[in-house]
Design a protein around this motif. Structure first.
Motif, PDB file in Angstrom:
ATOM      1  N   ASP A 147       6.545   1.284   8.119  1.00 19.38           N
ATOM      2  CA  ASP A 147       7.867   0.657   8.072  1.00 19.38           C
ATOM      3  C   ASP A 147       7.764  -0.670   7.339  1.00 19.38           C
ATOM      4  N   LEU A 148       8.545  -0.807   6.271  1.00 20.11           N
ATOM      5  CA  LEU A 148       8.543  -2.070   5.518  1.00 20.11           C
ATOM      6  C   LEU A 148       9.972  -2.400   5.134  1.00 20.11           C
ATOM      7  N   PRO A 149      10.272  -3.692   5.012  1.00 23.64           N
ATOM      8  CA  PRO A 149      11.576  -4.031   4.444  1.00 23.64           C
ATOM      9  C   PRO A 149      11.655  -3.423   3.051  1.00 23.64           C
ATOM     10  N   GLN A 150      12.819  -2.915   2.703  1.00 22.71           N
ATOM     11  CA  GLN A 150      12.952  -2.156   1.452  1.00 22.71           C
ATOM     12  C   GLN A 150      12.122  -2.759   0.316  1.00 22.71           C
ATOM     13  N   VAL A 151      11.331  -1.890  -0.318  1.00 21.56           N
ATOM     14  CA  VAL A 151      10.469  -2.341  -1.412  1.00 21.56           C
ATOM     15  C   VAL A 151      11.128  -1.944  -2.724  1.00 21.56           C
ATOM     16  N   ARG A 152      11.233  -2.917  -3.628  1.00 22.16           N
ATOM     17  CA  ARG A 152      11.793  -2.659  -4.956  1.00 22.16           C
ATOM     18  C   ARG A 152      10.681  -2.792  -5.978  1.00 22.16           C
ATOM     19  N   MET A 153      10.832  -2.119  -7.111  1.00 20.70           N
ATOM     20  CA  MET A 153       9.801  -2.224  -8.136  1.00 20.70           C
ATOM     21  C   MET A 153       9.659  -3.683  -8.547  1.00 20.70           C
ATOM     22  N   GLY A 154       8.394  -4.151  -8.560  1.00 18.18           N
ATOM     23  CA  GLY A 154       8.143  -5.556  -8.909  1.00 18.18           C
ATOM     24  C   GLY A 154       7.950  -6.455  -7.701  1.00 18.18           C
ATOM     25  N   ASP A 155       8.275  -5.963  -6.496  1.00 10.17           N
ATOM     26  CA  ASP A 155       8.066  -6.788  -5.305  1.00 10.17           C
ATOM     27  C   ASP A 155       6.580  -7.070  -5.091  1.00 10.17           C
ATOM     28  N   ILE A 156       6.309  -8.218  -4.486  1.00  9.87           N
ATOM     29  CA  ILE A 156       4.920  -8.591  -4.173  1.00  9.87           C
ATOM     30  C   ILE A 156       4.669  -8.306  -2.691  1.00  9.87           C
ATOM     31  N   LEU A 157       3.625  -7.532  -2.447  1.00 16.10           N
ATOM     32  CA  LEU A 157       3.239  -7.218  -1.065  1.00 16.10           C
ATOM     33  C   LEU A 157       1.943  -7.953  -0.741  1.00 16.10           C
ATOM     34  N   ALA A 158       1.836  -8.382   0.513  1.00 16.31           N
ATOM     35  CA  ALA A 158       0.591  -9.014   0.973  1.00 16.31           C
ATOM     36  C   ALA A 158      -0.098  -8.054   1.944  1.00 16.31           C
ATOM     37  N   ILE A 159      -1.325  -7.719   1.639  1.00 18.50           N
ATOM     38  CA  ILE A 159      -2.125  -6.897   2.569  1.00 18.50           C
ATOM     39  C   ILE A 159      -3.003  -7.874   3.341  1.00 18.50           C
ATOM     40  N   LEU A 160      -2.791  -7.916   4.653  1.00 20.03           N
ATOM     41  CA  LEU A 160      -3.404  -8.970   5.461  1.00 20.03           C
ATOM     42  C   LEU A 160      -4.806  -8.602   5.934  1.00 20.03           C
ATOM     43  N   ASN A 161      -5.494  -9.637   6.422  1.00 21.00           N
ATOM     44  CA  ASN A 161      -6.813  -9.445   7.033  1.00 21.00           C
ATOM     45  C   ASN A 161      -7.801  -8.824   6.036  1.00 21.00           C
ATOM     46  N   ALA A 162      -7.757  -9.331   4.825  1.00 21.24           N
ATOM     47  CA  ALA A 162      -8.517  -8.698   3.740  1.00 21.24           C
ATOM     48  C   ALA A 162      -9.659  -9.576   3.230  1.00 21.24           C
ATOM     49  N   GLY A 163      -9.941 -10.668   3.960  1.00 24.48           N
ATOM     50  CA  GLY A 163     -10.963 -11.595   3.458  1.00 24.48           C
ATOM     51  C   GLY A 163     -12.383 -11.098   3.621  1.00 24.48           C
ATOM     52  N   ALA A 164     -12.584 -10.119   4.516  1.00 22.70           N
ATOM     53  CA  ALA A 164     -13.945  -9.609   4.754  1.00 22.70           C
ATOM     54  C   ALA A 164     -14.050  -8.189   4.238  1.00 22.70           C
ATOM     55  N   TYR A 165     -15.117  -7.901   3.534  1.00 18.95           N
ATOM     56  CA  TYR A 165     -15.377  -6.547   3.015  1.00 18.95           C
ATOM     57  C   TYR A 165     -14.219  -6.064   2.138  1.00 18.95           C
ATOM     58  N   GLY A 166     -13.569  -7.002   1.472  1.00 18.68           N
ATOM     59  CA  GLY A 166     -12.535  -6.678   0.504  1.00 18.68           C
ATOM     60  C   GLY A 166     -13.156  -6.799  -0.871  1.00 18.68           C
ATOM     61  N   PHE A 167     -13.140  -8.025  -1.389  1.00 22.15           N
ATOM     62  CA  PHE A 167     -13.712  -8.232  -2.730  1.00 22.15           C
ATOM     63  C   PHE A 167     -15.179  -7.819  -2.770  1.00 22.15           C
ATOM     64  N   SER A 168     -15.907  -8.051  -1.668  1.00 16.57           N
ATOM     65  CA  SER A 168     -17.356  -7.768  -1.714  1.00 16.57           C
ATOM     66  C   SER A 168     -17.650  -6.275  -1.842  1.00 16.57           C
TER      67      SER A 168
END
Ligand SMILES: Cc1ncc(COP(=O)(O)O)c(C=O)c1O
Length: 377
Positions: free
Chosen positions: A332-353
């Motif tokens: 469930d997300l507030p309506q997403v339109r093309m071009g919207d920016i989404l934040a995926i949270l809790n991504a500081g560990a084992y994300g970029f690495s």
């Protein structure tokens, strides 16, 4: 970090983009320090969670050490300014050359297989080592990140004690013990069982300086996830220490607890498309940037920064790789339109690495926010 700040950063630096909040890393560090203030302890950041030099500098300035798992991690930690005494090396299935590299640097090594001991006795008889044990502790939760059960590749099974003592009789010098129960361990009681096992095991060794309890400190990925009960865990360790005469330091190797919540991955909705029955948000990212949802079935909260008050709709949030790279099903997300920016949270560990350039797509940039300072790192 508030949405408008993140949106400004996204518009200045472009997406996909990792953004880390330095103050949150410090807060987490202090929380651990405070919890374990009742006994002598040291925090060695498991840099595999996020090896960015600027993140390492934050840990260094807080007084922490490093848990490294490869020669390159050691090289980076030394380059950032950690001393050899502040680094522990806990490799999995290393080559002899990798062990030699660490020994020659004077870095303390945790050995996870008795099969390495003849090499050490022969080539490094004066070196003091740590033993990574596997207590055979089956725990609740995600088995992909449970590392101390009796089918795990990690550590020395505790029933190999006679072999170890044989090597000790031949001159092997053991000055520390290590274990790591797993990542994101659901209950502190599971961690406590490992504590019991390693303290029992420690009775075989008279010259121990420290016990390293690894990590297991969880973060809340989902709002229904329990918080880790640091107070009870710390109390348990403190009581355990009272049962032994040797004053030991306890080391910890947190990774995700320190950096996970500090990081978000900002992505752009390239397309919002209707399938047969599902609606898909196709973002400019994928498992080459954040693999946890696909590899560990991990839940990561997603926020539509651009349209927070839109009417709620259900989406599968997918990446742009030629793979099934779904970040979230039926979310469930507030309506997403093309071009919207989404934040995926809790991504500081084992994300970029854990990121890659699969499909020949670039890795995300990384930004550090430290109070009013914003910089590309
Ligand atoms: C030996 C060891 N120590 C520490 C950690 C860090 O674990 P976490 O990020 O869950 O704190 C790991 C993670 O894999 C590990 O293998």
């Amino acid at each position: 970090m508030d949405a408008s700040k993140l949106l400004n950063i996204a518009s200045e630096y472009g997406t996909p983009l990792y953004v880390y909040d330095a103050e949150l890393i410090r807060k987490q560090y202090h929380e651990l320090q405070e919890a374990f203030s009742g006994f002598s302890h040291q925090i060695h950041y498991a840099m595999k969670a996020n090896e960015n030099p600027e993140i390492l500098k934050i840990i260094k300035n807080l007084g922490g050490g490093i848990d490294a798992v490869s020669p390159n991690e050691i090289r980076r930690a030394l380059a950032v300014g950690f001393t050899k005494e502040e680094i522990v090396f806990t490799p999995s299935c290393p080559d002899f050359d990798e062990l030699s590299f660490a020994f020659d640097q004077g870095i303390h090594v945790h050995i996870g297989a008795t099969e390495y001991l003849p090499f050490i006795l022969k080539n490094y008889p004066d070196v003091k080592i740590g033993l990574r044990i596997n207590p055979g502790n089956a725990i609740e939760g995600n088995q992909k990140i449970a590392t101390a059960h009796n089918n795990s590749k990690f550590g020395i099974p505790i029933n190999q004690i006679d072999q170890i003592l044989d090597f000790v009789g031949q001159g092997l010098q053991v000055d520390s013990l290590h274990l790591h129960t797993g990542s994101d361990v659901k209950s502190w009681q599971d961690l406590a069982r490992s504590v019991d096992a390693i303290f029992d095991f420690s009775k075989h060794f008279s010259k121990l300086k420290y016990i390293d309890l690894g990590s297991g400190f969880k973060v809340k990925y989902h709002k229904t996830d329990p918080d880790i009960d640091l107070k009870s865990y710390a109390g348990y360790i403190e009581n355990k220490l009272k049962t032994i005469s040797n004053p030991l330091t306890i080391k910890f190797e947190p990774g995700k607890f320190l950096v996970s919540e500090a990081g978000v991955l900002l992505v752009k909705a390239n397309v919002v498309k209707q399938g047969y029955s599902k609606k898909f948000v196709g973002v400019n990212s994928g498992f080459h940037h954040l693999i946890r949802p696909m590899y560990y079935d991990a839940y990561h909260k997603i926020i539509n920064l651009s349209n927070p008050s839109g009417t709620t709709e259900k989406y599968d949030v997918v990446g742009q790789l030629c793979e099934e790279d779904t970040f979230a099903y039926d979310r469930d997300l507030p309506q997403v339109r093309m071009g919207d920016i989404l934040a995926i949270l809790n991504a500081g560990a084992y994300g970029f690495s854990l990121s890659s350039d699969y499909n020949m797509r670039d890795k995300p940039k990384q930004i550090l926010v430290d109070k009013d300072m914003i910089k590309l790192i």
